[in-house]
Design a protein around this motif. Structure first.
Motif, PDB file in Angstrom:
ATOM      1  N   ALA A 360       0.841  -1.202   0.000  1.00  0.00           N
ATOM      2  CA  ALA A 360       0.000   0.000   0.000  1.00  0.00           C
ATOM      3  C   ALA A 360       0.877   1.254   0.000  1.00  0.00           C
ATOM      4  O   ALA A 360       0.567   2.251  -0.670  1.00  0.00           O
ATOM      5  N   ALA A 361       1.994   1.198   0.738  1.00  0.00           N
ATOM      6  CA  ALA A 361       2.896   2.356   0.786  1.00  0.00           C
ATOM      7  C   ALA A 361       3.415   2.671  -0.619  1.00  0.00           C
ATOM      8  O   ALA A 361       3.590   3.838  -0.985  1.00  0.00           O
ATOM      9  N   SER A 417       0.390  -2.257   8.549  1.00  0.00           N
ATOM     10  CA  SER A 417      -0.831  -3.038   8.772  1.00  0.00           C
ATOM     11  C   SER A 417      -1.123  -3.252  10.254  1.00  0.00           C
ATOM     12  O   SER A 417      -2.148  -3.823  10.597  1.00  0.00           O
ATOM     13  N   VAL A 418      -0.242  -2.777  11.126  1.00  0.00           N
ATOM     14  CA  VAL A 418      -0.460  -2.996  12.556  1.00  0.00           C
ATOM     15  C   VAL A 418      -1.697  -2.215  13.006  1.00  0.00           C
ATOM     16  O   VAL A 418      -1.887  -1.072  12.634  1.00  0.00           O
ATOM     17  N   GLU A 423      -6.475  -5.642  16.024  1.00  0.00           N
ATOM     18  CA  GLU A 423      -5.613  -6.711  16.536  1.00  0.00           C
ATOM     19  C   GLU A 423      -4.651  -6.183  17.589  1.00  0.00           C
ATOM     20  O   GLU A 423      -4.240  -6.879  18.497  1.00  0.00           O
ATOM     21  N   CYS A 424      -4.270  -4.926  17.421  1.00  0.00           N
ATOM     22  CA  CYS A 424      -3.303  -4.349  18.339  1.00  0.00           C
ATOM     23  C   CYS A 424      -3.814  -2.931  18.633  1.00  0.00           C
ATOM     24  O   CYS A 424      -3.301  -1.949  18.103  1.00  0.00           O
ATOM     25  N   PRO A 425      -4.885  -2.820  19.447  1.00  0.00           N
ATOM     26  CA  PRO A 425      -5.646  -1.570  19.519  1.00  0.00           C
ATOM     27  C   PRO A 425      -4.861  -0.358  20.018  1.00  0.00           C
ATOM     28  O   PRO A 425      -5.246   0.769  19.737  1.00  0.00           O
ATOM     29  N   ASP A 443      -4.390   7.980   8.081  1.00  0.00           N
ATOM     30  CA  ASP A 443      -4.113   6.574   8.407  1.00  0.00           C
ATOM     31  C   ASP A 443      -4.916   5.729   7.436  1.00  0.00           C
ATOM     32  O   ASP A 443      -6.150   5.818   7.400  1.00  0.00           O
ATOM     33  N   ILE A 444      -4.247   4.877   6.645  1.00  0.00           N
ATOM     34  CA  ILE A 444      -5.007   4.152   5.612  1.00  0.00           C
ATOM     35  C   ILE A 444      -5.692   2.900   6.175  1.00  0.00           C
ATOM     36  O   ILE A 444      -6.465   2.252   5.474  1.00  0.00           O
ATOM     37  N   ILE A 445      -5.431   2.577   7.444  1.00  0.00           N
ATOM     38  CA  ILE A 445      -6.185   1.485   8.085  1.00  0.00           C
ATOM     39  C   ILE A 445      -7.642   1.910   8.207  1.00  0.00           C
ATOM     40  O   ILE A 445      -7.934   3.049   8.558  1.00  0.00           O
TER      41      ILE A 445
END
Ligand code: NAP
Length: 499
Positions: A360-361, A417-418, A423-425, A443-445
């Motif tokens: 994605a980057a 992707s973190v 998953e890793c709030p 933030d693309i998440i």
């Protein structure tokens, strides 16, 4: 036109529970399967009065553990239950291919109860499934049902080819061919196209297993009643992909545009070669491509747009004029909300820090460099940051060098992707960086919408953009490539309540 019927499998422990489920889903279903093997012993006596309480046809099934059921009694007890049901108004009786009691079969035939002759395989799609299906029918009026666990894309291809072959040879209404598991999911939505007279669904939470779908989702999301031979099939390929948000956006988009001849389905794919064969067999018109296939699909393309060439990743394929055309809509999808937040254009001398150096980057950096933005790339694995920086003429460093962001802080883009899917709030990739309030932070998440980084940025007065905006923008470009029309903004509404 022949259409597959939608059946809800009733797996409640009591008749009352099952009736409640019928009440809830009746507007979606054509018939019901009463799974008597799930009933508690006291409810068995109520089996004979059940069909009279339901206005639609009912299948009676008492499935043994060996066939994936819960019945724990002896075969004699099972036959006793089935026998009692025969004169009680059930429209169908499900008997396995090795069922031995001929009297029950004869009584069913005499009483006008159609036998569904079922075959199950939970280990995969048997190589000789065609032979099995052709041979298990004992009487002419029987409907053949094969429910097999699809273990990989090759097996899905085999199952679909077999279903279409049988459909071409035989009249409608004689077969049910269903793939189980997430890889088999498309067979549930496409059952009319595959010549299956019934598709099965389950109430949410009941015996929920990957690949199971409830009636409301099949109808409202996957447009089940509209799917027929003339339906244009679209989808998303990934692995895993069953929880992708794209079906919601695209199917809602079709509905809002009154395109009754299109459906969009998740295809969990582990073998791209098999998938591209499947695409030919099903005449798939377009797919979104997600992790892990964005790079892998490129050798299968007939043509690539500039973004695919530059980013080395393809997230959209359209089949047109016999060609497979590849596009990257992540690039424009990333840029659209950014430009919108800046009044339409990016000013000269604009500088950005990109955190992460994955697929994605690459699209993000390409999009920014195309607009003349000076970019710093910071990544955990510095070699990946370096590769990207060399390819696009950027500065780079390790994620430890957060003090360097200050020189590139007009825009900070988080692309690791973190933190995706909570998953890793607590994850914040740049805890050492203090916002001045003047930065745009992107933030693309997209799950969660407000990541810890965005929250911290907002609290400091920064303008923020979240990954949903990019997701919607790139889906809009895909929708236009698929259909030639714009994805209406309303397609996005309601999605937040679901995810
Ligand atoms: P990818 O190719 O697997 O790259 C993952 C990136 O995250 C790499 O830079 C990796 O660093 C970094 N990373 C992973 N675990 C890390 C950790 N524990 N600490 C620090 N860095 C870590 O994935 P991708 O395709 O670029 O996707 C990245 C994210 O963007 C995903 O969450 C995806 O869903 C999202 N995305 C959103 C959209 C949208 O429309 N909003 C579109 C595309 C992608 P290393 O190089 O050191 O491993």
């Amino acid at each position: 036109m022949n259409r597959s019927s939608l059946c809800l499998s009733l797996t409640g422990a009591t008749v009352a529970e099952n009736l409640k489920e019928i009440e809830r889903y009746d507007c979606y279903c054509d018939l019901y399967e009463l799974r008597a093997d799930y009933l508690e012993p006291l409810s068995i006596s109520a089996l004979s009065s059940f069909p009279a309480q339901v206005k639609k046809p009912v299948i009676i099934t008492v499935r043994r553990a060996a066939d994936g059921g819960h019945f724990k009694g002896s075969e004699a007890e099972r036959c006793g239950i089935l026998r009692r049901c025969l004169a009680s108004g059930y429209r169908y009786i499900d008997l396995e291919e090795d069922f031995q009691d001929q009297k029950i079969e004869q009584a069913a035939e005499a009483g006008g109860v159609t036998v569904i002759r079922s075959f199950h395989d939970f280990s995969g799609v048997p190589a000789d499934l065609g032979r099995i299906i052709r041979n298990i029918k004992r009487n002419s009026g029987e409907v053949i049902k094969a429910a097999v666990m699809v273990q990989n894309t090759q097996e899905l291809l085999k199952l679909v080819e077999l279903a279409l072959e049988l459909k071409a040879q035989d009249e409608w209404g004689n077969r049910i061919i269903l793939g189980m598991g997430p890889m088999g999911f498309p067979t549930k939505v496409l059952s009319t196209i595959l010549g299956s007279s019934i598709t099965y669904s389950y109430a949410p939470g009941r015996q929920a297993a990957p690949g199971h779908v409830d009636p409301q989702t099949l109808v409202d999301l996957y447009r089940f009643p509209l799917v027929n031979q003339n339906t244009r099939i679209f989808g998303v390929i990934g692995n895993p992909v069953i929880h992708s948000k794209s079906p919601w956006l695209h199917n809602r988009g079709f509905s809002l545009r009154a395109m009754d001849d299109a459906v969009y389905i998740p295809f969990q794919v582990d073998n791209l070669e098999a998938f591209f064969q499947l695409a030919e067999v099903l005449d798939i018109r377009g797919v979104s491509v997600t992790i892990p296939h964005k790079q892998g699909v490129i050798p299968f393309l007939s043509s690539r747009d500039e973004g695919v060439e530059a980013a080395g990743a393809c997230n959209t394929i359209v089949w047109r004029d016999g060609l497979r055309r590849g596009y990257n809509t992540d690039i424009s999808g990333f840029m659209a909300p950014l430009k919108e937040s800046m009044g339409g254009a990016i000013p000269a001398g604009f500088r950005a820090a990109v955190i992460g150096a994955g697929g994605a980057a690459r699209a993000v950096v390409y999009a920014l460099r195309k607009e003349g933005v000076e970019v710093l790339i910071l990544n955990r694995t510095v070699e990946r940051a370096q590769d990207l920086a060399v390819a696009f003429g950027c500065s780079y460093g390790s994620l430890e060098e957060q003090e360097r962001i200050a020189d590139f802080s007009d825009l900070i883009v988080q692309t690791t992707s973190v933190g995706m899917n909570r998953e890793c709030p607590e994850y914040d990739p740049i805890p050492g960086y203090s916002f001045s309030g003047g930065e745009i932070v992107y933030d693309i998440i997209y799950i969660p919408r407000l990541t810890p980084l965005l929250k911290r940025a907002m609290d400091s007065g920064c303008r923020v953009i979240n990954g949903w905006e990019m997701l919607i923008a790139q889906a809009g470009i895909q929708f236009r490539l698929f259909t030639g029309q714009d994805l209406l903004r309303e397609a996005n509404s309601g999605i937040a309540d679901r995810y």
